[in-house]
Design an enzyme around this catalytic site. Structure first.
Site, PDB file in Angstrom:
ATOM      1  N   LYS A  55       8.573   5.404   1.625  1.00  0.00           N
ATOM      2  CA  LYS A  55       7.149   5.384   1.951  1.00  0.00           C
ATOM      3  C   LYS A  55       6.656   3.939   1.987  1.00  0.00           C
ATOM      4  CE  LYS A  55       3.108   5.064   0.203  1.00  0.00           C
ATOM      5  NZ  LYS A  55       2.371   4.552   1.365  1.00  0.00           N
ATOM      6  N   CYS A  84       4.581 -12.229  -4.096  1.00  0.00           N
ATOM      7  CA  CYS A  84       4.519 -11.986  -5.540  1.00  0.00           C
ATOM      8  C   CYS A  84       5.021 -13.215  -6.295  1.00  0.00           C
ATOM      9  CB  CYS A  84       5.290 -10.737  -5.924  1.00  0.00           C
ATOM     10  SG  CYS A  84       6.926 -10.671  -5.224  1.00  0.00           S
ATOM     11  N   GLU A 103      -4.132 -12.185 -10.776  1.00  0.00           N
ATOM     12  CA  GLU A 103      -3.419 -12.443  -9.522  1.00  0.00           C
ATOM     13  C   GLU A 103      -4.427 -12.380  -8.369  1.00  0.00           C
ATOM     14  OE1 GLU A 103      -0.731  -9.392  -8.016  1.00  0.00           O
ATOM     15  OE2 GLU A 103       0.713 -10.971  -7.554  1.00  0.00           O
ATOM     16  N   GLU A 151       8.520  -3.466  -9.634  1.00  0.00           N
ATOM     17  CA  GLU A 151       8.262  -4.903  -9.476  1.00  0.00           C
ATOM     18  C   GLU A 151       6.788  -5.074  -9.169  1.00  0.00           C
ATOM     19  OE1 GLU A 151      10.177  -7.051 -10.394  1.00  0.00           O
ATOM     20  OE2 GLU A 151      12.016  -5.875 -10.480  1.00  0.00           O
ATOM     21  N   GLN A 179      -8.192  -7.675   1.661  1.00  0.00           N
ATOM     22  CA  GLN A 179      -7.609  -8.868   1.054  1.00  0.00           C
ATOM     23  C   GLN A 179      -8.551 -10.062   1.204  1.00  0.00           C
ATOM     24  OE1 GLN A 179      -5.072  -8.021  -1.215  1.00  0.00           O
ATOM     25  NE2 GLN A 179      -4.400 -10.031  -0.557  1.00  0.00           N
ATOM     26  N   GLY A 230       4.637  -3.277  -6.006  1.00  0.00           N
ATOM     27  CA  GLY A 230       3.207  -3.277  -5.669  1.00  0.00           C
ATOM     28  C   GLY A 230       2.394  -3.741  -6.850  1.00  0.00           C
ATOM     29  N   SER A 231       1.210  -3.179  -6.968  1.00  0.00           N
ATOM     30  CA  SER A 231       0.281  -3.657  -7.992  1.00  0.00           C
ATOM     31  C   SER A 231       0.702  -3.158  -9.378  1.00  0.00           C
ATOM     32  CB  SER A 231      -1.130  -3.175  -7.674  1.00  0.00           C
ATOM     33  OG  SER A 231      -1.164  -1.765  -7.687  1.00  0.00           O
TER      34      SER A 231
HETATM   35  P1  NDP Z   1      -0.445  -0.959  -4.284  1.00  0.00           P
HETATM   36  O1  NDP Z   1       0.170  -0.949  -5.616  1.00  0.00           O
HETATM   37  O2  NDP Z   1      -1.773  -0.313  -4.108  1.00  0.00           O
HETATM   38  O3  NDP Z   1       0.539  -0.304  -3.202  1.00  0.00           O
HETATM   39  C1  NDP Z   1       1.959  -0.449  -3.205  1.00  0.00           C
HETATM   40  C2  NDP Z   1       2.564   0.825  -2.662  1.00  0.00           C
HETATM   41  O4  NDP Z   1       2.240   1.925  -3.522  1.00  0.00           O
HETATM   42  C3  NDP Z   1       2.021   1.222  -1.286  1.00  0.00           C
HETATM   43  O5  NDP Z   1       3.023   1.840  -0.524  1.00  0.00           O
HETATM   44  C4  NDP Z   1       0.947   2.216  -1.649  1.00  0.00           C
HETATM   45  O6  NDP Z   1       0.596   3.091  -0.604  1.00  0.00           O
HETATM   46  C5  NDP Z   1       1.633   2.965  -2.760  1.00  0.00           C
HETATM   47  N1  NDP Z   1       0.735   3.751  -3.590  1.00  0.00           N
HETATM   48  C6  NDP Z   1      -0.615   3.649  -3.712  1.00  0.00           C
HETATM   49  N2  NDP Z   1      -1.062   4.589  -4.573  1.00  0.00           N
HETATM   50  C7  NDP Z   1       0.016   5.291  -5.000  1.00  0.00           C
HETATM   51  C8  NDP Z   1       0.195   6.382  -5.896  1.00  0.00           C
HETATM   52  N3  NDP Z   1      -0.828   6.935  -6.535  1.00  0.00           N
HETATM   53  N4  NDP Z   1       1.446   6.848  -6.089  1.00  0.00           N
HETATM   54  C9  NDP Z   1       2.502   6.299  -5.461  1.00  0.00           C
HETATM   55  N5  NDP Z   1       2.384   5.276  -4.600  1.00  0.00           N
HETATM   56  C10 NDP Z   1       1.158   4.760  -4.379  1.00  0.00           C
HETATM   57  O7  NDP Z   1      -0.536  -2.433  -3.809  1.00  0.00           O
HETATM   58  P2  NDP Z   1      -1.346  -2.969  -2.575  1.00  0.00           P
HETATM   59  O8  NDP Z   1      -0.370  -3.027  -1.476  1.00  0.00           O
HETATM   60  O9  NDP Z   1      -2.589  -2.227  -2.276  1.00  0.00           O
HETATM   61  O10 NDP Z   1      -1.792  -4.354  -3.134  1.00  0.00           O
HETATM   62  C11 NDP Z   1      -2.707  -4.426  -4.213  1.00  0.00           C
HETATM   63  C12 NDP Z   1      -2.346  -5.550  -5.113  1.00  0.00           C
HETATM   64  O11 NDP Z   1      -1.017  -5.381  -5.606  1.00  0.00           O
HETATM   65  C13 NDP Z   1      -2.300  -6.879  -4.423  1.00  0.00           C
HETATM   66  O12 NDP Z   1      -3.560  -7.449  -4.242  1.00  0.00           O
HETATM   67  C14 NDP Z   1      -1.426  -7.646  -5.373  1.00  0.00           C
HETATM   68  O13 NDP Z   1      -2.185  -8.036  -6.481  1.00  0.00           O
HETATM   69  C15 NDP Z   1      -0.409  -6.625  -5.793  1.00  0.00           C
HETATM   70  N6  NDP Z   1       0.802  -6.680  -4.996  1.00  0.00           N
HETATM   71  C16 NDP Z   1       1.944  -7.174  -5.566  1.00  0.00           C
HETATM   72  C17 NDP Z   1       3.097  -7.238  -4.850  1.00  0.00           C
HETATM   73  C18 NDP Z   1       4.364  -7.750  -5.413  1.00  0.00           C
HETATM   74  O14 NDP Z   1       5.322  -7.923  -4.646  1.00  0.00           O
HETATM   75  N7  NDP Z   1       4.485  -7.974  -6.692  1.00  0.00           N
HETATM   76  C19 NDP Z   1       3.144  -6.797  -3.476  1.00  0.00           C
HETATM   77  C20 NDP Z   1       1.906  -6.270  -2.970  1.00  0.00           C
HETATM   78  C21 NDP Z   1       0.808  -6.211  -3.732  1.00  0.00           C
HETATM   79  P3  NDP Z   1      -0.710   2.773   0.297  1.00  0.00           P
HETATM   80  O15 NDP Z   1      -0.438   1.497   0.999  1.00  0.00           O
HETATM   81  O16 NDP Z   1      -0.750   3.946   1.180  1.00  0.00           O
HETATM   82  O17 NDP Z   1      -1.873   2.687  -0.649  1.00  0.00           O
END
Ligand code: NDP
Length: 499
Positions: free
Chosen positions: A180, A289, A390, A255, A336, A233-234
């Site tokens: 996903k 990140c 961040e 991560e 963003q 992700g976050s």
């Molecule tokens: P998110 O954590 O919101 O999203 C990462 C992934 O998780 C996406 O595919 C997202 O889907 C999915 N997701 C969202 N909600 C759920 C859930 N309830 N259960 C399972 N999966 C879920 O990160 P964002 O991309 O929105 O970025 C937000 C913040 O995260 C950034 O501003 C930054 O601070 C941090 N970030 C850190 C990264 C890293 O590499 N360490 C990379 C990207 C972001 P969907 O896109 O559909 O919401």
């Protein structure tokens, strides 16, 4: 075969077929450099779609898991070949959908190819180990077994490299995957699925489901057929996934965010340190990140460092990432842009000094794109939000330090612990930092960025949990270790009474 047709919505890839969501709904993504430009339409999937993908993966996993690993490796080599052929197309897809400069996007595709190559070769290793048994005429050894179905949930900032550095080790270890991607970057994900299809991945081994995490995320975590979740992700969503998965004792590799620091000591080579920090802070528009979001500079070199930092930042050009002349591209979305602008406002309110930049770029030449100037804050209070949170944009906060201990204290003062760096010629200081930095990765005389695919990648504290990605650790996450004892002695014998 290829289902790309700009006029038609892209579809999910489930059980070897390109299918529409049962929701009947689609959504669009846009080019952050020109928000009026639609990149494509994608399936707005619902839990039923995720369940279909999991069912397809569960059906395909046993045969894929039993296939000799070198044969799985041969398939990954084939995927690598297709990647090479479609690399330019993938890089362009990254830039028009996520925004980053085309050179960064090209580098990202190369990194994905590196991990594919590394994982394909692992098909001829995937070592267990043997050790002498405490019993006579007994063999004892370990081997790896696939987990089964794994969910791969990825962010928008590296829409090709992060998915591939999860899926390549998952696949070589014999797992079937449900992928996903972030909602805002499904185009590159769709091309990745096409590549694996062309490489001949058996139906159901690789499944792609697009759409909101809020809708399908829980299914990808909760379904009992899913044995592990690899997430980037976050910290907020990662924490939620970790807690949910714990209820059914699933493996999680998460991560998360970073607030990475680069220390510059008085003896540093500024010809290395300043360009390294400019690249770390502003490359990929600060949306890495591992981006350098803090520079911690020893007092004696601070003045010269700042002069050079501002001079080199001034020289950066901001514009559409598809034009190779531009160093800084748009932020990936309006959300963003709003978040980064808000942090710049907060920084000023909290008493930090705006030393450079700080404005969104909004003239007609920017065509409504989500641009912000590279921005530098000095005199930043250590407990302020811009010092601790961040920002995920081209914003650098600069601190002054009195010696190595003070620099380490500032570096370790945040909740995150992903990556860090120190610029010094002094081996004692360098090792003091390597040994005390609260980060999963430490660089000396190099930017906080990146990593090599055969070495573990990941962080401490709020930056991550679970086994590291990449390197041998990545294969460890995606396999179970089984221990085998074989008694080949003739006749009966006394057994151990322990355990
Ligand atoms: P998110 O954590 O919101 O999203 C990462 C992934 O998780 C996406 O595919 C997202 O889907 C999915 N997701 C969202 N909600 C759920 C859930 N309830 N259960 C399972 N999966 C879920 O990160 P964002 O991309 O929105 O970025 C937000 C913040 O995260 C950034 O501003 C930054 O601070 C941090 N970030 C850190 C990264 C890293 O590499 N360490 C990379 C990207 C972001 P969907 O896109 O559909 O919401």
């Amino acid at each position: 075969m290829s289902q790309q047709n700009q006029a038609q919505p892209h579809r999910n890839f489930i059980g070897g077929e390109w299918v529409e969501s049962v929701s009947g709904e689609t959504y669009r993504t846009i080019n952050p450099a020109r928000p009026k430009e639609i990149v494509g339409w994608f399936q707005a999937s619902v839990p039923q779609d995720a369940e279909s993908a999991i069912a397809a993966a569960a059906g395909a996993a046993p045969a894929w898991g039993r296939m000799p690993a070198p044969q799985r490796g041969a398939l990954l080599y084939k995927a690598l070949e297709v990647f090479g052929r479609r690399g330019g197309e993938l890089a362009r897809a990254i830039t028009i959908e996520e925004g980053k400069p085309i050179a960064d996007a090209t580098g990202e595709v190369k990194r994905a190819m590196n991990i594919l190559e590394y994982s394909a070769g692992e098909g001829r290793r995937l070592f267990g180990y043997t050790t002498p048994s405490e019993l006579p005429d007994t063999a004892a050894y370990t081997f790896r077994r696939p987990l089964g179905v794994v969910s791969i949930i990825t962010p928008w900032n590296f829409p090709v490299a992060i998915p591939v550095w999860k899926m390549a080790p998952a696949l070589i270890c014999g797992n079937a995957i449900v992928f996903k991607p972030a909602s805002s970057t499904p185009f590159a994900a769709t091309i990745i699925a096409e590549i694996f299809e062309e490489a001949g991945i058996p139906p159901g081994v690789f499944n792609l489901v697009t759409g909101p995490g809020g809708s399908i995320g829980n299914t990808l975590v909760d379904d009992p057929r899913v044995k592990a979740i690899s997430f980037t992700g976050s910290t907020e969503i990662g924490t939620r996934i970790y807690a949910r998965a714990a209820e059914s004792l699933k493996k999680v590799q998460a991560e998360l965010g970073g607030k990475n620091a680069a220390i510059v000591m008085n003896d540093a080579d500024l010809d290395k340190a300043v360009p390294g920090i400019v690249q770390g802070a502003f490359g990929s528009t600060g949306q890495r990140c591992t981006a350098t979001s803090r520079a911690i500079v020893e007092r004696g070199i601070y003045g010269e460092f700042m002069d050079r930092l501002i001079e080199q930042t001034k020289a950066l050009t901001v514009g559409d990432g598809i034009d190779p002349a531009n160093d800084i591209a748009p932020l990936s979305s309006k959300a963003q842009l709003d978040a980064v602008r808000e942090y710049i406002g907060i920084g000023t309110e909290e008493g930090a000094k705006l030393a450079f930049g700080g404005h969104a770029l909004e003239g007609p030449e920017f065509e409504g794109g989500y641009y912000v100037e590279p921005t530098i804050f000095t005199d930043v209070p250590l407990d302020s939000r811009i010092a601790q949170e961040e920002i995920f944009g081209p914003v650098l906060t600069v601190f002054q330090a009195d010696g190595i201990e003070d620099a380490v204290r500032i570096s370790n003062s945040v909740q995150f612990g992903l990556s860090s760096s120190i610029y010094t010629r002094d081996l004692v200081q360098a090792h003091e930092y390597i040994n005390t930095a609260e980060t999963g990765m430490v660089h000396v005389n190099a930017p906080t960025l990146g990593g090599e695919v055969h070495l573990p990648f990941g962080g401490l504290k709020a930056s991550g949990v679970g086994q590291r990605e990449q390197g041998t650790e990545g294969f460890n996450f995606f396999s179970e270790t089984i221990t085998a004892y074989i008694d080949y002695s003739a006749g009966s014998r006394e057994r151990s009474r322990f355990i």
